[in-house]
Design a protein around this motif. Structure first.
Motif, short mmCIF file in Angstrom:
data_model
loop_
_atom_site.label_atom_id
_atom_site.label_comp_id
_atom_site.label_asym_id
_atom_site.label_seq_id
_atom_site.Cartn_x
_atom_site.Cartn_y
_atom_site.Cartn_z
N ARG A 166 0.85 -1.19 0.00
CA ARG A 166 0.00 0.00 0.00
C ARG A 166 0.89 1.25 0.00
N PHE A 167 0.40 2.29 -0.67
CA PHE A 167 1.18 3.50 -0.88
C PHE A 167 0.44 4.71 -0.30
N PRO A 168 0.66 5.02 0.97
CA PRO A 168 0.01 6.20 1.55
C PRO A 168 0.36 7.46 0.78
N GLY A 169 -0.61 8.36 0.65
CA GLY A 169 -0.38 9.62 -0.05
C GLY A 169 -0.62 9.54 -1.54
N ARG A 170 -1.14 8.43 -2.00
CA ARG A 170 -1.36 8.27 -3.45
C ARG A 170 -2.39 9.27 -3.95
N GLU A 171 -3.48 9.41 -3.23
CA GLU A 171 -4.51 10.40 -3.54
C GLU A 171 -4.98 10.33 -4.99
N GLY A 172 -5.18 9.13 -5.46
CA GLY A 172 -5.72 8.94 -6.79
C GLY A 172 -4.74 9.09 -7.93
N ARG A 173 -3.50 9.40 -7.64
CA ARG A 173 -2.51 9.58 -8.71
C ARG A 173 -2.00 8.24 -9.23
N SER A 174 -1.62 8.22 -10.48
CA SER A 174 -1.01 7.02 -11.06
C SER A 174 0.47 6.96 -10.69
N ARG A 175 1.05 5.81 -10.90
CA ARG A 175 2.48 5.68 -10.65
C ARG A 175 3.28 6.59 -11.58
N THR A 176 2.87 6.63 -12.84
CA THR A 176 3.60 7.47 -13.79
C THR A 176 3.51 8.94 -13.41
N ALA A 177 2.36 9.36 -12.87
CA ALA A 177 2.21 10.76 -12.45
C ALA A 177 3.15 11.08 -11.29
N ALA A 178 3.33 10.12 -10.39
CA ALA A 178 4.22 10.34 -9.25
C ALA A 178 5.67 10.49 -9.71
N ILE A 179 6.12 9.63 -10.61
CA ILE A 179 7.50 9.71 -11.08
C ILE A 179 7.72 10.99 -11.86
#
Length: 501
Positions: free
Chosen positions: A262-275
């Motif tokens: 689980r990834f706290p702080g994701r807030e609906g973002r995709s992995r690609t958006a985070a990177i």
């Protein structure tokens, strides 16, 4: 301040009385496409001369080994900060080469007088003009005596391997070698142990651990971003003109293991958006110090059209970095990649096909950064990688239309015979192509003659980035048959000690 363009002289102003390096190391002309010997081998760039000490032996040629042990002999270490702090310089001038042609230098080698001198001498004798130096590797330790508060608080200063960055940068400036600071991000056991709240979490509670026992930092967490940006800003202020992010991605693990993550702080973002968000923010903040931002990415990103679960898609990051470094190691592509039964036996074909994909995709994007591949100078399987295999990758890079590259060997020991001498090749170099070792001028004759032995399966590159379901990890682990898109064994850190990830 905007990052310097090719040929500009420095990111900082030299103190009074210092003489800046007046000209950059020029690059070479592009390789002509004609299969003639006289035009196939590129001309050595001007301005670099061989070492005057002809009695020095060449740098030892070795292969990668999981048992690599760093040199810790205090007799070979650089000067300690504590002894020279009062007289250390705080300003250096590093012209950017027209084309970066580099080698990876681990922190132990960078901090050793003897090893650094050998590597500098290698650069003087050959086309090498850049060093990628560990500032923080996958152990989590910062290589120098950092003043970043979090690093000191968590114990990341417990293994100083480069006693003085000032001494190191001074040596590189004197040798006209362009330094790049490599900083590993999500693979950091020191930070994860001290701040478990910054790590990926387990559905059962506590920190998530993958199937190899590795703990990963959470790329969605802004404190993770801030810590690494602080480290980068510090070394940029010290004089490094380029920051290279490694392990800037999400974990690659089997679906069964990722189901617990689980990834706290994701807030609906995709992995690609985070990177993309991290890379964009780091570039904005660090460019103020005049430094460029580059990122190591999986080789599969040059050809896979969707995220394979790690948050890296070519179009999502290439316009927010100054350069991307895909790890196109032939040994790490699985059976069937690009249709080849044994990719490791086809270093020229694999690298050329992978990089042609990157060039094509970048051509359609506005403000796309450069492509600068990591190439393999280590042996993993058969055949043994020696001069023909390494030179084949370099030549494939040029023939794909790319003029930059960096060699990887975890022990920082390189195959000098694969590198163009400072005064040019005396004899036509050999390369492995079509699984044969032949003169380089025959590459156009043989390219494409080794018919792919495995029917390509492009499905392996089409793993979706889902907010709920973990990625199909078998596309990374090689459990699938392979892919024309180049899907392969890109989980390199578990195959060879601390490969970039």
């Amino acid at each position: 301040m905007a990052p310097p363009t090719a040929g500009e002289t420095a990111i900082r102003v030299a103190p009074a009385g210092e003489t800046p390096l007046s000209t950059p190391l020029p690059g070479r002309a592009p390789i002509p496409s004609q299969p003639a010997w006289e035009t196939s081998i590129s001309v050595r760039q001007a301005g670099k001369t061989p070492s005057v000490d002809a009695a020095k032996p060449p740098v030892e040629t070795t292969t990668a080994s999981a048992g690599f042990k760093p040199e810790t002999d205090p007799r070979t270490a650089g000067p300690a900060d504590s002894a020279s702090h009062a007289t250390e310089r705080d300003s250096f001038l590093f012209p950017r080469p027209e084309h970066v042609r580099g080698i990876y230098v681990n922190s132990w080698s960078a901090g050793s007088r003897r090893r650094l001198a050998a590597l500098i001498d290698l650069a003087r004798r050959t086309e090498v003009n850049s060093f990628v130096i560990d500032i923080k590797d996958a152990t989590g330790y910062v290589s120098h005596r950092t003043e970043v508060p979090m690093a000191r608080e968590i114990g990341a200063t417990g293994e100083v391997r480069i006693p003085s960055l000032s001494w190191l940068l001074g040596k590189l400036e004197e040798a006209e070698i362009y330094p790049v600071a490599r900083i590993v991000i999500v693979k950091d056991p020191v930070l994860a142990a001290a701040r478990p709240d910054l790590a990926v979490r387990d559905t059962a509670g506590g920190v998530w651990v993958d199937n190899t026992g590795t703990v990963w930092l959470n790329p969605f967490n802004r404190e993770v971003w801030d810590y690494h940006i602080d480290l980068a800003r510090e070394v940029a202020a010290m004089g490094f003109p380029e920051i290279q992010w490694d392990y800037v991605r999400f974990p690659d693990a089997p679906a069964s293991a990722l189901a617990r993550a689980r990834f706290p702080g994701r807030e609906g973002r995709s992995r690609t958006a985070a990177i993309r968000g991290f890379l964009a923010r780091s570039r904005e903040e660090i460019s103020e110090a005049g430094a460029r931002i580059t990122a190591d990415v999986f080789g599969v990103t040059t050809s896979a059209t969707r995220d394979v679960g790690i948050g890296q898609v070519w179009e999502s990051f290439i316009d927010v970095v100054d350069a991307a470094l895909p790890m196109v190691y032939p040994s790490h592509y699985w059976k069937g990649s690009f249709g080849y039964e044994d990719p490791n036996s086809h270093p020229y074909e694999i690298v050329r096909k992978a990089l042609e994909g990157a060039v094509e995709r970048s051509a359609g994007l506005e403000n796309a950064g450069a492509t600068r591949p990591w190439l393999q100078d280590f042996t993993l399987g058969s055949p043994r990688y020696e001069a023909p295999e390494v030179r084949a990758q370099i030549q494939a890079t040029y023939d794909a239309g790319i003029e930059e590259w960096v060699l990887w060997n975890p022990g920082s020991r390189y195959t000098e015979a694969a590198l163009e001498p400072a005064d040019g090749f005396a004899e036509e170099p050999l390369v492995r192509i079509a699984n044969e070792v032949v003169p380089v001028s025959r590459r156009f004759e043989l390219y494409g003659t080794a018919a792919p032995a495995v029917e390509a399966d492009s499905a392996g590159a089409e793993a979706a980035d889902s907010a709920d379901a973990p990625p199909a990890a078998d596309t990374l682990k090689g459990k699938r048959r392979g892919s024309a898109a180049g899907t392969g064994r890109q989980w390199s850190s578990r195959d060879c000690r601390d490969l970039p990830g």
